[in-house]
Design a protein around this motif. Structure first.
Motif, PDB file in Angstrom:
ATOM      1  N   UNK A   1      -6.392 -21.840 -25.877  1.00 51.55           N
ATOM      2  CA  UNK A   1      -5.178 -21.009 -25.543  1.00 51.55           C
ATOM      3  C   UNK A   1      -5.312 -19.514 -25.296  1.00 51.55           C
TER       4      UNK A   1
ATOM      5  N   UNK B   1      -6.224 -19.831 -21.579  1.00 51.53           N
ATOM      6  CA  UNK B   1      -5.007 -19.851 -20.658  1.00 51.53           C
ATOM      7  C   UNK B   1      -4.120 -18.558 -20.637  1.00 51.53           C
ATOM      8  N   UNK B   2      -4.278 -17.598 -21.932  1.00 49.27           N
ATOM      9  CA  UNK B   2      -3.657 -16.454 -21.731  1.00 49.27           C
ATOM     10  C   UNK B   2      -4.033 -15.637 -20.760  1.00 49.27           C
TER      11      UNK B   2
ATOM     12  N   UNK C   1      -3.463 -16.720 -17.293  1.00 53.49           N
ATOM     13  CA  UNK C   1      -2.014 -16.431 -16.890  1.00 53.49           C
ATOM     14  C   UNK C   1      -1.798 -15.075 -16.319  1.00 53.49           C
ATOM     15  N   UNK C   2      -2.439 -14.080 -17.213  1.00 51.52           N
ATOM     16  CA  UNK C   2      -2.401 -12.619 -16.909  1.00 51.52           C
ATOM     17  C   UNK C   2      -3.050 -12.388 -15.587  1.00 51.52           C
TER      18      UNK C   2
ATOM     19  N   UNK D   1      -3.035 -14.624 -13.025  1.00 45.75           N
ATOM     20  CA  UNK D   1      -2.324 -15.113 -12.077  1.00 45.75           C
ATOM     21  C   UNK D   1      -1.042 -14.192 -11.751  1.00 45.75           C
ATOM     22  N   UNK D   2      -0.851 -13.740 -12.964  1.00 47.01           N
ATOM     23  CA  UNK D   2       0.508 -12.961 -12.980  1.00 47.01           C
ATOM     24  C   UNK D   2       0.362 -11.492 -12.182  1.00 47.01           C
TER      25      UNK D   2
ATOM     26  N   UNK E   1      -1.256  -9.177 -13.830  1.00 48.08           N
ATOM     27  CA  UNK E   1      -1.334  -8.029 -14.830  1.00 48.08           C
ATOM     28  C   UNK E   1      -2.700  -7.786 -15.085  1.00 48.08           C
TER      29      UNK E   1
ATOM     30  N   UNK F   1      -6.688 -16.040 -30.452  1.00 49.24           N
ATOM     31  CA  UNK F   1      -5.801 -15.652 -29.645  1.00 49.24           C
ATOM     32  C   UNK F   1      -4.948 -14.471 -29.917  1.00 49.24           C
ATOM     33  N   UNK F   2      -4.650 -14.081 -30.915  1.00 48.23           N
ATOM     34  CA  UNK F   2      -4.142 -13.196 -31.585  1.00 48.23           C
ATOM     35  C   UNK F   2      -4.765 -11.855 -31.181  1.00 48.23           C
TER      36      UNK F   2
ATOM     37  N   UNK G   1      -3.897 -11.393 -27.782  1.00 46.83           N
ATOM     38  CA  UNK G   1      -2.534 -10.753 -27.604  1.00 46.83           C
ATOM     39  C   UNK G   1      -2.424  -9.270 -27.846  1.00 46.83           C
ATOM     40  N   UNK G   2      -3.072  -8.828 -28.862  1.00 49.23           N
ATOM     41  CA  UNK G   2      -3.132  -7.685 -29.301  1.00 49.23           C
ATOM     42  C   UNK G   2      -3.477  -6.632 -28.237  1.00 49.23           C
TER      43      UNK G   2
ATOM     44  N   UNK H   1      -3.855  -7.333 -24.988  1.00 47.70           N
ATOM     45  CA  UNK H   1      -3.018  -7.265 -23.927  1.00 47.70           C
ATOM     46  C   UNK H   1      -1.755  -6.295 -24.093  1.00 47.70           C
ATOM     47  N   UNK H   2      -1.403  -6.194 -25.220  1.00 47.56           N
ATOM     48  CA  UNK H   2      -0.485  -5.373 -25.669  1.00 47.56           C
ATOM     49  C   UNK H   2      -0.897  -3.657 -25.363  1.00 47.56           C
TER      50      UNK H   2
ATOM     51  N   UNK I   1      -3.183  -2.828 -23.049  1.00 54.78           N
ATOM     52  CA  UNK I   1      -4.160  -2.686 -21.677  1.00 54.78           C
ATOM     53  C   UNK I   1      -3.378  -1.564 -20.901  1.00 54.78           C
TER      54      UNK I   1
END
Ligand SMILES: Nc1ncnc2c1ncn2[C@@H]1O[C@H](COP(=O)(O)OP(=O)(O)OP(=O)(O)O)[C@@H](O)[C@H]1O
Ligand SMILES: [Mg+2]
Lengths: 399, 510
Positions: B449, B452-453, B456-457, B459-460, B462, B489-490, B493-494, B496-497, B499
């Protein structure tokens, strides 16, 4: 009217119209003084060459007249990549043709054939403030993208704020778009606008009444507005303050009997005061591309009422935690500090925010606040050019 | 007759041993100093002349030549006065030469023969010890700096007469008491500001702790008065103390810059230069005592407040120090290398008017916003790991109170650093922020997971390649703060928020 009256199809413009174009650039500075008064400028631009010289020339009248008379059309050349099309040419847009106040001749980057094609489709103008909020930018972008994807030609001025966002949206959909910069097409672009201009030339056209190296200063933008108001069948104001210069296009189009539509904003936001005033005055309220398409192609009332232009709240298949956070952001709890309850594990909300950002459902606006993005845009983006949808769902499951 | 004395001169950060040789022979009275002496050293002739006579000795009325050996590098500053004067006295037979053989002399002379401490005492003391000299004679005001060097015999002399007495085996002057020294300089130990004074802004406080734990560079962005400066100033209070060796290293740097050193402080340096600083002021110069802010922040924090106001060349100059942990400066006759392992903190308003994102208060045009962004972006933004947005708080958030005290935060950061140290020892580094590609591959293993994140970031659009490594380092630190071995994963996520991102507006017009 043109003295020769014959148009060389390959050249695009007859000698008379080209002389007119030269005259406008010679008078550019003088025209600029008249730009404050839009009605007067309109009047001036519909005069014929000699009357125009007489009204504006002043002390320089005899000198300018002499140069005008002596001008040979060989001296008037187009910049590379720019074509001319005059009102006597078969490809000149029909909407401009039988109007004395229309420009005599347009300079076109992107090709006059393409211009004729794009102007032949339904044309919607998108306009608004040059100093837009994140909300306005988002709305303009989404609206233009939706319209362009449905084959509608989006036309706007090439200016900051709403206009740029709309243009970018239309181009993102590979879209038909027309843009009117306030300068001649050979004038250097500000660096920030160059990529936008480059992608415009891939699928749309830039138009200008001004010769290629002529700076329009103020009058160029006003002259462009009058072309937009004539080419567009419908004008949507996305976000505008109640100031004459931000409302001018809508007022001009309204005066010509075109449909004017506006998007609502927050009542407390001064940036939406103009759109709200338009709505009070009877402009059509639109919530997105679907509403605009309904105005362009009216449907039976029963069917229309059942179709929402804005997606229903909630996105099918979205995991509950993500749906909850997305809804909270929509209500204005748009920063981590506003989303995370004291004592709660902060990682959960942060992870959800990041997941939503990766899915394209949230973006970052001014000051880093999270901004909801239009679902259609987000999911299309994910499925199309970006991530495969299955990896995204895999990443979002079981937080 | 010929006499020799030992002295030291400071060249950049290097302290060099100088052999002061003085020859006195018959001839027309003259006093020449040779051996690449700078103006301050050449002016010493007048001071030495007066000091010798006013101390009751005879200034030899003959031909005096002083040579500063080795001659290959420039000697600077007035710290050589004492050695020159003593060598003159010995060469003219007024004092025995034997005492000079194993003693270093350091100090500037007054016309009355008094000795003043010169800057760089700590560095000179260290060099004396390395040169295997027995004893260092200097003025009392800075003696405690020299006493920080273990195993060195330090003797205080307040005047030329006292110095002569010590050289012939007499008693040194008394060491001034600590209290009188403090009074003399009006210097106090700073009390650290505490994190518990910050109310609300929990997201920013968490980022500050992450940054302290992993050594990550961090940018605060927000409207005026939201606490950006306040937070940054509290960074030293949550950083682990300096070890003894680090403290000595830091003290020597500060001593070379001319700052008085009271004691070895275990508090990490916090430097906040004003935004009008020049590139040279930031990274330092090749000459003696010209230590830049970047070196003074070594092992501590360099805080650039109002980042967008700094001149572009100044920020560009920070690239090498940030990348290599040191900066080397080469000029025509001097060169210097300064260590610069600091953590970079920066603060800025989100736009020229300062109110972007604060309702509709921002009055900046698109062009102004673009210019602001351009000033920030490029070389430096590329090296920041965390970007934290602060927001003006509504009343309900205002009553949130403080997240944690500095004491609690420091303990968590320390534990996290301990985990990093033991994990990264094999790589020769101690902090997550220093992990290279190899270390990242080995120590940041993501599950499906997480992978994947990240992809995805990417590819987008970001995340850039560089952004991805920074994201992984930060995620590693967040996991370390939770005491977890695997990056979850968390954590991604944190991270990424937090960055450094581009806003929608920037992307839609780009
Ligand atoms: N979160 C907070 N908690 C407690 N006090 C605060 C907070 N934010 C601001 N203050 C108070 O406001 C003062 C100004 O804050 P500070 O200097 O940190 O603002 P700033 O964000 O750096 O603003 P500027 O952009 O103007 O530099 C602080 O000295 C403090 O007294
Ligand atoms: Mg501040």
């Amino acid at each position: 009217m043109s003295s020769s009256g014959t148009v060389h199809e390959a050249l695009g413009a007859c000698a008379g119209c080209r002389r007119r174009s030269w005259l406008l650039s010679a008078l550019s500075v003088l025209l600029d003084f008249r730009a404050q008064d839009r009605a007067r400028l309109d009047e001036l631009l519909s005069l014929d060459d000699r009357d125009l010289l007489r009204s504006l020339g002043g002390r320089r009248q005899s000198e300018l007249s002499a140069r005008y008379e002596a001008l040979s059309t060989e001296q008037i050349a187009e910049a590379p990549g720019v074509e001319a099309v005059c009102r006597h040419h078969s490809l000149y847009p029909r909407a401009l043709r039988d109007d004395p106040a229309s420009p005599w001749m347009l300079h076109v980057a992107g090709g006059r054939r393409r211009l004729a094609l794009l102007a032949g489709a339904p044309v919607v103008a998108i306009t608004g403030s040059r100093r837009a909020s994140d909300y306005g930018v988002e709305m303009a972008h989404t609206l233009a993208r939706g319209l362009a994807a449905s084959g509608v030609t989006v036309i706007c001025e090439l200016a900051d704020g709403i206009a740029s966002a709309a243009l970018a949206g239309a181009l993102e959909a590979g879209g038909p778009a027309l843009a009117l910069p306030g300068n001649g097409l050979g004038v250097r672009w500000p660096t920030t606008k160059r990529p936008l201009y480059a992608s415009l030339l891939r699928s749309g056209c830039a138009l200008s009444e001004l010769p290629h190296d002529c700076r329009g200063r103020r009058w160029g933008a006003v002259a462009g507005e009058r072309i937009v108001a004539r080419l567009a069948g419908l004008v949507v104001v996305v976000e505008a303050e109640e100031k004459p210069e931000e409302m001018a296009l809508a007022r001009a189009a309204g005066a010509r009997g075109k449909t004017v539509a506006a998007m609502p904003g927050r009542l407390t936001s001064p940036l939406s005061s103009g759109t709200h005033a338009l709505l009070v005055d009877g402009a059509r309220l639109v919530r997105g591309a679907q509403d605009v398409l309904d105005l362009l192609y009216p449907l039976a009332p029963a069917r229309r009422s059942s179709r929402g232009a804005v997606a229903e709240p909630g996105i099918p298949g979205l995991e509950p935690m993500l749906a909850r956070i997305l809804a909270l952001v929509g209500t204005g709890r748009d920063t981590p500090d506003r989303l995370i309850e004291p004592g709660e594990d902060p990682a959960k909300a942060l992870l959800a925010l990041s997941e939503l950002e990766l899915m394209g459902l949230l973006g970052r606006g001014a000051g880093g606040r999270y901004v909801p993005r239009h679902p259609a845009w987000a999911l299309e983006g994910a499925a199309g050019t970006h991530a495969a949808p299955d990896t995204l769902t895999a990443a979002t499951q079981g937080i | 007759m010929l006499a020799r004395a030992h002295a030291f001169t400071i060249d950049g950060l290097r302290t060099r041993h100088v052999n002061v040789e003085v020859d006195v022979r018959p001839g027309l009275p003259a006093f020449a100093i040779v051996g690449l002496a700078d103006t301050a050293v050449r002016e010493a002739r007048e001071r030495i002349h007066a000091a010798i006579r006013n101390s009751g000795y005879e200034f030899p009325n003959r031909r005096i030549t002083a040579n500063l050996a080795p001659g290959g590098f420039p000697k600077a500053g007035p710290g050589l006065d004492l050695a020159l004067a003593c060598a003159v006295l010995a060469a003219s037979g007024q004092i025995p030469a034997v005492g000079l053989e194993d003693t270093a002399l350091f100090g500037e002379l007054g016309l009355d023969g008094s000795i003043t401490a010169s800057q760089g005492t700590l560095a000179v003391a260290g060099a004396t010890r390395r040169a295997a000299l027995d004893k260092l004679i200097l003025a009392g005001t800075r003696v405690h700096e020299a006493q920080l060097i273990p195993g060195l015999h330090v003797a205080v002399a307040e005047s030329l007469t006292s110095a002569v007495r010590v050289l012939s085996g007499g008693e040194p002057d008394p060491t001034p008491s600590r209290a009188s020294r403090l009074r003399a300089r009006g210097c106090e130990r700073p009390s650290l500001l505490d994190l518990s004074e910050v109310s609300g802004q929990h997201n920013a406080v968490r980022a500050l702790v992450i940054s302290a734990a992993g050594g990550h560079n961090c940018l605060f962005s927000g409207p005026p008065g939201t606490g950006k400066t306040m937070l940054a100033q509290r960074m030293p209070s949550i950083l682990p103390p300096l070890s003894r060796n680090e403290a000595l290293e830091v003290a020597q740097l500060h001593s070379a810059a001319g700052e008085p050193i009271e004691a070895l402080s275990s508090v990490r340096p916090f430097r906040a230069p004003h935004h009008s600083i020049t590139a040279a002021g930031l990274i330092g110069g090749a000459q003696r005592g010209w230590v830049g802010e970047a070196a003074l922040a070594h092992r501590g924090v360099l805080f650039l407040d109002e980042l967008s106001e700094f001149a572009r060349p100044t920020l560009e100059a920070l690239r090498q120090p940030l990348e290599d942990g040191r900066v080397s400066i080469v000029r025509a006759r001097h060169s210097a290398v300064y260590p610069t392992r600091f953590m970079l903190l920066a603060a800025t308003n989100p736009c020229p008017c300062g109110h972007a994102g604060d309702g509709d208060r921002c009055s900046c045009s698109e062009a102004e916003l673009a210019r602001h962004r351009r000033r920030l972006s490029g070389p430096l933004l590329d090296r920041l790991d965390l970007l934290v947005d602060l927001h003006r708080e509504t009343t309900s958030e205002g009553r949130l109170g403080s997240l944690e005290s500095s004491e609690q935060a420091r303990r968590r950061a320390l534990d996290a650093r301990e985990r990093q140290r033991s994990r990264l020892r094999a790589h020769g580094i101690g902090l997550n922020a220093e992990m290279d590609a190899g270390a990242l591959r080995e120590h940041v293993r993501l599950d499906g997971r997480g992978e994947a994140m990240v992809s995805a970031a990417r590819r987008r659009g970001l995340l850039s390649a560089r952004g991805e490594s920074r994201l992984l380092r930060v995620a590693r630190t967040i996991a370390d703060l939770d005491g977890v071995d695997r990056v979850r994963t968390r954590d991604i996520g944190a991270a990424l928020a937090l960055r450094p991102y581009a806003t929608d507006t920037e992307r839609s017009v780009a």
